[in-house]
Design an enzyme around this catalytic site. Structure first.
Site, PDB file in Angstrom:
ATOM      1  N   ASN A 134       0.854  -1.181   0.000  1.00 54.60           N
ATOM      2  CA  ASN A 134       0.000   0.000   0.000  1.00 54.60           C
ATOM      3  C   ASN A 134       0.895   1.237   0.000  1.00 54.60           C
ATOM      4  O   ASN A 134       1.847   1.327   0.771  1.00 54.60           O
ATOM      5  CB  ASN A 134      -0.956   0.006   1.195  1.00 54.60           C
ATOM      6  CG  ASN A 134      -2.049   1.027   1.014  1.00 54.60           C
ATOM      7  OD1 ASN A 134      -1.794   2.223   1.024  1.00 54.60           O
ATOM      8  ND2 ASN A 134      -3.275   0.561   0.845  1.00 54.60           N
ATOM      9  N   GLN A 135       0.571   2.192  -0.840  1.00 52.48           N
ATOM     10  CA  GLN A 135       1.406   3.383  -1.034  1.00 52.48           C
ATOM     11  C   GLN A 135       1.016   4.563  -0.141  1.00 52.48           C
ATOM     12  O   GLN A 135       1.559   5.657  -0.283  1.00 52.48           O
ATOM     13  CB  GLN A 135       1.312   3.792  -2.513  1.00 52.48           C
ATOM     14  CG  GLN A 135       1.768   2.693  -3.445  1.00 52.48           C
ATOM     15  CD  GLN A 135       1.342   2.918  -4.885  1.00 52.48           C
ATOM     16  OE1 GLN A 135       0.309   3.517  -5.163  1.00 52.48           O
ATOM     17  NE2 GLN A 135       2.131   2.415  -5.812  1.00 52.48           N
TER      18      GLN A 135
END
Length: 165
Positions: free
Chosen positions: A40-41
């Site tokens: 997840n960024q």
């Protein structure tokens, strides 16, 4: 299908901006940490937007930096049925009390939605809320294939709603 529940809000108690996701994924729920999945960024995107290396910090330190910068995190969904972690699988939603949360935090000037599902649910919950900017952001999930640079450019608008470092 499994009934899943969101976590408590974290970050600034006197937030200027609230970033709302949909419902934490399985990795985040297991760890009891927002955006815990390694692909997840979120922490890179938010960090770039506010000028902090959040991704390089331990989780507790990330939350401390959010508190200093006037940022809170929460979710639009209080609980729902969902197999796995994909937003498209969310069913039987009971929403969090978003309007009450925003009204109870008098400094909130912006609410940002992390992805389309969060925006769809959150905008309904906050319809008619005066004096608060609602911002739709591209999802920080790696499953949303827009490139990181394009996502970061859209997330940059959060910079104007945070407290100075």
């Amino acid at each position: 299908m499994t009934r899943k529940s969101s976590m408590a809000p974290v970050g600034a108690k006197d937030a200027r901006v609230v970033v709302l996701g949909s419902l934490p994924g399985d990795a985040s729920l297991a760890a009891q940490r927002y955006y815990a999945h390694p692909t997840n960024q979120f922490w890179r995107l938010l960090g770039a937007a506010i000028g902090e290396d959040l991704a390089g910090l331990a989780y507790a330190a990330r939350l401390e930096r959010l508190a200093v910068r006037g940022v809170a995190l929460w979710d639009v969904v209080a609980e729902a049925m969902r197999p796995g972690s994909l937003d498209g699988a969310i069913r039987d939603v009971r929403g969090n009390a978003l309007a009450e949360f925003v009204v109870g935090h008098e400094r909130v000037e912006a609410v940002a939605f992390n992805g389309k599902t969060a925006a769809a649910i959150g905008r309904r919950a906050l319809a008619g809320m005066a004096g608060v900017r609602l911002i739709d952001l591209p999802s920080s999930s790696a499953a949303y294939t827009l490139g990181l640079g394009a996502k970061a450019a859209r997330w940059q608008c959060l910079a104007e709603h945070v407290d100075p470092a």
